[in-house]
Write a protein that holds these residues in place. Structure first.
Motif, PDB file in Angstrom:
ATOM      1  N   UNK A 188     -18.099 -34.474   4.734  1.00  0.00           N
ATOM      2  CA  UNK A 188     -18.826 -35.698   4.413  1.00  0.00           C
ATOM      3  C   UNK A 188     -18.281 -36.828   5.275  1.00  0.00           C
ATOM      4  N   UNK A 189     -19.090 -37.892   5.388  1.00  0.00           N
ATOM      5  CA  UNK A 189     -18.711 -39.052   6.195  1.00  0.00           C
ATOM      6  C   UNK A 189     -18.800 -40.307   5.349  1.00  0.00           C
ATOM      7  N   UNK A 190     -17.765 -41.116   5.428  1.00  0.00           N
ATOM      8  CA  UNK A 190     -17.726 -42.407   4.743  1.00  0.00           C
ATOM      9  C   UNK A 190     -18.227 -43.481   5.699  1.00  0.00           C
ATOM     10  N   UNK A 191     -18.881 -44.508   5.161  1.00  0.00           N
ATOM     11  CA  UNK A 191     -19.448 -45.590   5.969  1.00  0.00           C
ATOM     12  C   UNK A 191     -18.382 -46.130   6.921  1.00  0.00           C
ATOM     13  N   UNK A 192     -18.552 -45.954   8.241  1.00  0.00           N
ATOM     14  CA  UNK A 192     -17.497 -46.340   9.187  1.00  0.00           C
ATOM     15  C   UNK A 192     -17.550 -47.799   9.618  1.00  0.00           C
ATOM     16  N   UNK A 193     -18.595 -48.557   9.235  1.00  0.00           N
ATOM     17  CA  UNK A 193     -18.779 -49.905   9.774  1.00  0.00           C
ATOM     18  C   UNK A 193     -17.617 -50.843   9.466  1.00  0.00           C
ATOM     19  N   UNK A 198     -24.275 -41.753  -1.162  1.00  0.00           N
ATOM     20  CA  UNK A 198     -24.388 -42.983  -1.944  1.00  0.00           C
ATOM     21  C   UNK A 198     -23.241 -43.206  -2.890  1.00  0.00           C
ATOM     22  N   UNK A 199     -22.488 -42.148  -3.201  1.00  0.00           N
ATOM     23  CA  UNK A 199     -21.339 -42.281  -4.089  1.00  0.00           C
ATOM     24  C   UNK A 199     -20.205 -43.014  -3.376  1.00  0.00           C
ATOM     25  N   UNK A 200     -19.541 -43.932  -4.073  1.00  0.00           N
ATOM     26  CA  UNK A 200     -18.380 -44.619  -3.508  1.00  0.00           C
ATOM     27  C   UNK A 200     -17.169 -43.728  -3.698  1.00  0.00           C
ATOM     28  N   UNK A 201     -16.530 -43.370  -2.602  1.00  0.00           N
ATOM     29  CA  UNK A 201     -15.358 -42.493  -2.639  1.00  0.00           C
ATOM     30  C   UNK A 201     -14.092 -43.342  -2.581  1.00  0.00           C
ATOM     31  N   UNK A 202     -13.163 -43.031  -3.450  1.00  0.00           N
ATOM     32  CA  UNK A 202     -11.887 -43.737  -3.475  1.00  0.00           C
ATOM     33  C   UNK A 202     -10.825 -42.891  -2.790  1.00  0.00           C
ATOM     34  N   UNK A 203      -9.933 -43.563  -2.094  1.00  0.00           N
ATOM     35  CA  UNK A 203      -8.864 -42.859  -1.388  1.00  0.00           C
ATOM     36  C   UNK A 203      -8.013 -42.081  -2.382  1.00  0.00           C
ATOM     37  N   UNK A 204      -7.684 -40.856  -1.996  1.00  0.00           N
ATOM     38  CA  UNK A 204      -6.818 -39.951  -2.763  1.00  0.00           C
ATOM     39  C   UNK A 204      -7.450 -39.495  -4.078  1.00  0.00           C
ATOM     40  N   UNK A 205      -8.772 -39.685  -4.244  1.00  0.00           N
ATOM     41  CA  UNK A 205      -9.466 -39.171  -5.421  1.00  0.00           C
ATOM     42  C   UNK A 205     -10.337 -37.993  -5.000  1.00  0.00           C
ATOM     43  N   UNK A 206     -10.158 -36.805  -5.610  1.00  0.00           N
ATOM     44  CA  UNK A 206     -10.893 -35.614  -5.163  1.00  0.00           C
ATOM     45  C   UNK A 206     -12.405 -35.785  -5.278  1.00  0.00           C
ATOM     46  N   UNK A 207     -13.093 -35.263  -4.268  1.00  0.00           N
ATOM     47  CA  UNK A 207     -14.552 -35.248  -4.274  1.00  0.00           C
ATOM     48  C   UNK A 207     -15.065 -33.868  -4.685  1.00  0.00           C
ATOM     49  N   UNK A 208     -14.437 -32.814  -4.168  1.00  0.00           N
ATOM     50  CA  UNK A 208     -14.752 -31.451  -4.589  1.00  0.00           C
ATOM     51  C   UNK A 208     -13.589 -30.551  -4.207  1.00  0.00           C
ATOM     52  N   UNK A 223     -14.649 -46.019   0.624  1.00  0.00           N
ATOM     53  CA  UNK A 223     -15.945 -46.309   1.221  1.00  0.00           C
ATOM     54  C   UNK A 223     -17.062 -45.515   0.573  1.00  0.00           C
ATOM     55  N   UNK A 224     -18.261 -45.898   0.920  1.00  0.00           N
ATOM     56  CA  UNK A 224     -19.437 -45.209   0.386  1.00  0.00           C
ATOM     57  C   UNK A 224     -19.797 -44.026   1.272  1.00  0.00           C
ATOM     58  N   UNK A 225     -20.108 -42.901   0.644  1.00  0.00           N
ATOM     59  CA  UNK A 225     -20.490 -41.700   1.381  1.00  0.00           C
ATOM     60  C   UNK A 225     -21.887 -41.901   1.960  1.00  0.00           C
ATOM     61  N   UNK A 226     -21.997 -41.789   3.282  1.00  0.00           N
ATOM     62  CA  UNK A 226     -23.292 -41.988   3.950  1.00  0.00           C
ATOM     63  C   UNK A 226     -23.854 -40.680   4.493  1.00  0.00           C
ATOM     64  N   UNK A 227     -23.047 -39.631   4.510  1.00  0.00           N
ATOM     65  CA  UNK A 227     -23.539 -38.337   4.997  1.00  0.00           C
ATOM     66  C   UNK A 227     -22.753 -37.225   4.327  1.00  0.00           C
ATOM     67  N   UNK A 228     -23.473 -36.218   3.820  1.00  0.00           N
ATOM     68  CA  UNK A 228     -22.840 -35.054   3.202  1.00  0.00           C
ATOM     69  C   UNK A 228     -23.681 -33.834   3.533  1.00  0.00           C
ATOM     70  N   UNK A 229     -23.375 -33.156   4.641  1.00  0.00           N
ATOM     71  CA  UNK A 229     -24.211 -32.035   5.070  1.00  0.00           C
ATOM     72  C   UNK A 229     -23.946 -30.733   4.312  1.00  0.00           C
ATOM     73  N   UNK A 230     -22.993 -30.708   3.385  1.00  0.00           N
ATOM     74  CA  UNK A 230     -22.681 -29.476   2.667  1.00  0.00           C
ATOM     75  C   UNK A 230     -23.270 -29.546   1.268  1.00  0.00           C
TER      76      UNK A 230
END
Length: 346
Positions: A77-82, A227-237, A57-64
């Motif tokens: 971070x939060x992925x688009x839950x819709x 806005x970045x599209x996050x893929x499952x099991x792929x590290x973000x940080x 999903x696409x990251x819609x919130x990243x407060x860090x």
């Protein structure tokens, strides 16, 4: 002559003092090396994890932000839950529809069962009538020879007996057909269990859209944002576990005699040599990669032990757990100096 001998003794006295001081210093150094081996081939270490989402999903919130400290349970971070909310609502709607279908089918099954019970009662009635007709025929047949009844009455009794038996056979066939036509809701109930499992998965996926810190730590290597599209099991940080800090010190194999887990140690960092930190040995490595042409065992740390033509003692990593570390000073990879206190253990 006496004066010259005294002058000679006065000249030898400083040399003797120097030799004595040198011997004492050498003895102290040897004692120090034996009781408190030290190495500057050391660095700071902490456990790390790769923060990866479990859903796409696409990251819609990243407060860090990068290098920010976080507490356990903080939202990273939060992925688009819709899409996952829609999937959950769809599964719940299927469950409602299936429950209504089960109720409707159950009413139909009940009607079929009532019909089967009615046909079963008709079978019992036909069986009673057939039995009565057979009894009547058995009673009338002996009376025909004695002249108490006519042949016509006997024929009517036989006809009635055969008719009752035929009706019984027909009723029994109808009962078998009615019993076979009684269906059930087992298949729908099995589908309901499947839909409930889909709801549980949808709820879990919706929960996975929020990625939270599993422990107190510090964000590292953050190279993305909203806005970045996050893929499952792929590290973000990366998340550094700041609850426990260690110093990995490479000691010569000749210094490891009597060294064991929980042995006290003292460490300081090159960034501030004036502050000392107490620690205890967490563990000692039992293998390094040999660099002299021997068998190579993959997955072990490599520590060089040859300097030009000089063959030096092998070094083994000693993992020291630091007590009360300064969170502002400790960084992974910081150069350090470690000293073991073997005398304190005794």
């Amino acid at each position: 002559m006496t004066e010259s001998a005294g002058a000679l003794r006065n000249k030898k006295l400083p040399a003797l003092i120097v030799v004595l001081i040198t011997s004492l210093l050498a003895g102290f150094v040897l004692w120090r090396l034996d009781h408190a081996p030290s190495t500057d081939d050391a660095y700071v270490y902490a456990d790390t994890i790769s923060v990866v989402p479990e859903v796409n999903g696409r990251i819609v919130e990243m407060p860090v932000r990068d290098n920010q400290p976080v507490k356990q349970g903080d939202l990273l971070f939060r992925i688009d839950p819709r899409p996952y909310k829609d999937a959950l609502n769809q599964a719940r709607a299927r469950l409602v529809t299936l429950d209504k279908q089960i109720a409707l089918t159950q009413r139909s099954v009940n009607a079929q069962q009532y019909n089967a019970d009615s046909v079963k009662a008709a079978v019992e009635r036909s069986r009673a009538q057939a039995g009565q007709a057979a009894d009547t025929l058995r009673r009338m047949e002996p009376l025909l020879a004695q002249g108490y009844t006519s042949a016509e009455d006997v024929d009517r009794a036989r006809t009635a007996q055969r008719s009752a038996q035929a009706e019984l056979n027909a009723a029994m066939l109808q009962a078998q057909q009615a019993a076979a036509s009684v269906s059930g809701v087992d298949a729908l109930v099995a589908q309901r269990a499947e839909v409930e499992a889909q709801i549980a998965i949808a709820e879990l996926n919706l929960e996975f859209t929020e990625v939270r810190a599993p422990f107190d730590g510090r964000v590292a290597a953050l190279r993305t944002t909203v806005g970045q599209f996050a893929s499952a099991l792929k590290p973000v940080f990366t998340l550094i576990d700041t609850r426990h800090w260690y110093v990995i010190a490479n000691f010569r194999e000749t210094d490891l005699k009597g060294v064991h887990a929980r042995l006290p140690a003292t460490v300081y960092l090159m960034s501030d040599t004036g502050k000392r930190f107490d620690g205890k040995i967490d563990s000692i490595s039992y293998g390094v990669l040999p660099d002299d042409g021997g068998v190579v065992m993959e997955g072990l740390p490599r520590v060089a032990r040859s300097i030009n033509w000089v063959h030096v003692s092998q070094r083994f990593p000693v993992k020291i757990a630091v007590q009360n570390p300064d969170p502002d000073m400790f960084r992974i990879g910081t150069s350090a100096v470690a000293t073991l206190r073997r005398g304190a253990s005794r």
